[in-house]
Write a protein that holds these residues in place. Structure first.
Motif, PDB file in Angstrom:
ATOM      1  N   ILE A  26       0.844  -1.150  -0.110  1.00 50.96           N
ATOM      2  CA  ILE A  26       0.080  -0.037   0.066  1.00 50.96           C
ATOM      3  C   ILE A  26       0.963   1.211  -0.259  1.00 50.96           C
ATOM      4  O   ILE A  26       0.564   2.342  -0.757  1.00 50.96           O
ATOM      5  CB  ILE A  26      -1.142   0.109   1.267  1.00 50.96           C
ATOM      6  N   ALA A  27       1.793   1.355   0.846  1.00 52.15           N
ATOM      7  CA  ALA A  27       2.899   2.577   0.903  1.00 52.15           C
ATOM      8  C   ALA A  27       3.446   2.574  -0.545  1.00 52.15           C
ATOM      9  O   ALA A  27       3.634   3.579  -0.969  1.00 52.15           O
ATOM     10  CB  ALA A  27       3.980   2.370   1.891  1.00 52.15           C
ATOM     11  N   GLN A  28       3.900   1.527  -1.255  1.00 51.71           N
ATOM     12  CA  GLN A  28       4.614   1.601  -2.624  1.00 51.71           C
ATOM     13  C   GLN A  28       3.617   2.266  -3.481  1.00 51.71           C
ATOM     14  O   GLN A  28       3.786   3.296  -4.262  1.00 51.71           O
ATOM     15  CB  GLN A  28       5.104   0.376  -2.898  1.00 51.71           C
ATOM     16  N   TRP A  29       2.253   1.663  -3.496  1.00 52.16           N
ATOM     17  CA  TRP A  29       1.299   1.935  -4.329  1.00 52.16           C
ATOM     18  C   TRP A  29       1.184   3.582  -4.235  1.00 52.16           C
ATOM     19  O   TRP A  29       0.941   4.395  -4.922  1.00 52.16           O
ATOM     20  CB  TRP A  29       0.325   1.231  -4.303  1.00 52.16           C
ATOM     21  N   ARG A  30       0.869   4.014  -2.711  1.00 54.37           N
ATOM     22  CA  ARG A  30       0.566   5.304  -2.579  1.00 54.37           C
ATOM     23  C   ARG A  30       1.646   6.314  -2.904  1.00 54.37           C
ATOM     24  O   ARG A  30       1.677   7.626  -3.363  1.00 54.37           O
ATOM     25  CB  ARG A  30       0.470   5.624  -1.044  1.00 54.37           C
ATOM     26  N   GLY A  31       3.028   5.795  -2.801  1.00 57.80           N
ATOM     27  CA  GLY A  31       4.338   6.625  -3.379  1.00 57.80           C
ATOM     28  C   GLY A  31       4.282   6.681  -4.664  1.00 57.80           C
ATOM     29  O   GLY A  31       4.533   7.935  -5.278  1.00 57.80           O
ATOM     30  N   ASP A  32       3.586   5.732  -5.606  1.00 57.75           N
ATOM     31  CA  ASP A  32       3.468   5.986  -7.006  1.00 57.75           C
ATOM     32  C   ASP A  32       2.824   6.996  -7.445  1.00 57.75           C
ATOM     33  O   ASP A  32       2.450   7.478  -8.781  1.00 57.75           O
ATOM     34  CB  ASP A  32       3.012   4.544  -7.601  1.00 57.75           C
ATOM     35  N   LEU A  33       1.590   7.509  -6.555  1.00 57.72           N
ATOM     36  CA  LEU A  33       0.619   8.419  -6.852  1.00 57.72           C
ATOM     37  C   LEU A  33       1.275   9.939  -6.914  1.00 57.72           C
ATOM     38  O   LEU A  33       0.528  11.024  -7.413  1.00 57.72           O
ATOM     39  CB  LEU A  33      -0.447   8.691  -5.824  1.00 57.72           C
ATOM     40  N   GLN A  34       2.519   9.933  -6.242  1.00 52.28           N
ATOM     41  CA  GLN A  34       3.208  11.206  -6.224  1.00 52.28           C
ATOM     42  C   GLN A  34       2.596  12.511  -5.509  1.00 52.28           C
ATOM     43  O   GLN A  34       2.266  13.268  -6.460  1.00 52.28           O
ATOM     44  CB  GLN A  34       4.020  11.502  -7.540  1.00 52.28           C
ATOM     45  N   LEU A  35       1.930  12.257  -4.649  1.00 56.97           N
ATOM     46  CA  LEU A  35       1.084  13.302  -3.935  1.00 56.97           C
ATOM     47  C   LEU A  35       1.872  14.425  -3.367  1.00 56.97           C
ATOM     48  O   LEU A  35       2.764  14.487  -3.003  1.00 56.97           O
ATOM     49  CB  LEU A  35       0.273  12.787  -2.712  1.00 56.97           C
ATOM     50  N   ARG A  36       1.175  15.582  -3.784  1.00 57.56           N
ATOM     51  CA  ARG A  36       1.647  16.764  -3.537  1.00 57.56           C
ATOM     52  C   ARG A  36       1.115  17.771  -2.192  1.00 57.56           C
ATOM     53  O   ARG A  36       1.183  18.832  -1.973  1.00 57.56           O
ATOM     54  CB  ARG A  36       1.969  17.837  -4.662  1.00 57.56           C
ATOM     55  N   SER A  37       0.150  16.827  -1.723  1.00 59.63           N
ATOM     56  CA  SER A  37      -0.747  17.662  -0.605  1.00 59.63           C
ATOM     57  C   SER A  37      -0.737  16.677   0.431  1.00 59.63           C
ATOM     58  O   SER A  37      -0.705  15.310   0.423  1.00 59.63           O
ATOM     59  CB  SER A  37      -2.102  17.964  -1.012  1.00 59.63           C
ATOM     60  N   GLY A  38      -0.669  17.276   1.733  1.00 64.04           N
ATOM     61  CA  GLY A  38      -1.097  16.459   2.842  1.00 64.04           C
ATOM     62  C   GLY A  38       0.098  15.874   3.480  1.00 64.04           C
ATOM     63  O   GLY A  38       1.118  15.862   3.095  1.00 64.04           O
ATOM     64  N   ARG A  39      -0.165  14.875   4.626  1.00 64.09           N
ATOM     65  CA  ARG A  39       0.979  14.424   5.388  1.00 64.09           C
ATOM     66  C   ARG A  39       0.650  12.865   5.294  1.00 64.09           C
ATOM     67  O   ARG A  39      -0.310  12.358   5.650  1.00 64.09           O
ATOM     68  CB  ARG A  39       0.662  14.771   6.927  1.00 64.09           C
ATOM     69  N   PRO A  40       1.636  12.082   4.850  1.00 64.85           N
ATOM     70  CA  PRO A  40       1.510  10.538   4.794  1.00 64.85           C
ATOM     71  C   PRO A  40       1.419   9.928   6.072  1.00 64.85           C
ATOM     72  O   PRO A  40       1.960  10.428   6.957  1.00 64.85           O
ATOM     73  CB  PRO A  40       2.779  10.099   4.108  1.00 64.85           C
ATOM     74  N   VAL A  41       0.537   9.032   6.395  1.00 67.90           N
ATOM     75  CA  VAL A  41       0.404   8.215   7.367  1.00 67.90           C
ATOM     76  C   VAL A  41       1.454   7.250   7.305  1.00 67.90           C
ATOM     77  O   VAL A  41       1.658   6.463   6.327  1.00 67.90           O
ATOM     78  CB  VAL A  41      -1.075   7.547   7.475  1.00 67.90           C
TER      79      VAL A  41
END
Length: 179
Positions: A26-41
């Motif tokens: 899940i963390a890898q998949w989230r990383g692939d989203l390249q998010l520019r907002s928020g704080r990662p859990v």
């Protein structure tokens, strides 16, 4: 003589935990989203909340555990497919959620809510919406994903967690299926 108003409090919640391999995926998949907002859990905090109890006096934890042990269990591990990416604007979070919540999960939560009625610290319980929080303080639209989410959360236990300074610690757990 003890004064209950000075009793130490712990922030408690019940949840289904994530297996380490699943956290990593899940963390890898989230990383692939390249998010520019928020704080990662943090990945080690990934879980699916069943019920938030709030601030509970330390002296009541044993009673809560006794009540949780009597909750009607599904009799098998609970499987939840996290296949939707959603933004909950009011909460400011980006979450993974199931398109369809399995009936055994809903029955477990209902049974837990009934068992915890004597301990409710919060106001009326909020409607249960199963989810796994990916980001906090998230203020953007739902991100595009090259790979649609499809994570199979398989829980053999439900767990009572303490939330302390951004870390979650398991206090007790109960088997969902036959031992």
């Amino acid at each position: 003589m003890s004064d209950e108003s000075h009793e130490p409090l712990k922030r408690l919640f019940f949840a289904l935990d994530c297996a380490p391999a699943q956290r990593k995926a899940i963390a890898q998949w989230r990383g692939d989203l390249q998010l520019r907002s928020g704080r990662p859990v943090p990945a080690e905090n990934f879980h699916l909340t069943l019920m938030f109890l709030g601030a509970v006096g330390v002296a009541r934890i044993a009673e809560i555990c006794t009540a949780a042990a009597k909750v009607r269990k599904p009799g098998m591990p609970v499987r939840v497919v996290l296949d939707r990416l959603e933004v909950w604007r009011r909460a400011g979070v980006l979450v993974l959620a199931p398109d369809q919540a399995p009936p055994e999960l809903l029955r477990l939560v209902y049974s837990l809510e009934q068992a915890m009625l004597p301990f409710r610290m919060e106001d009326a319980p909020k409607e249960f919406r199963p989810h796994l929080t990916l980001m906090r303080d998230y203020r953007m639209p739902v991100p595009e994903s090259g790979t649609p989410p499809e994570f199979f959360l398989r829980a053999e236990y439900f767990t009572l967690f303490e939330s302390h300074k951004g870390r979650y610690r398991a206090l007790a757990q109960w088997l969902l299926g036959p031992s």
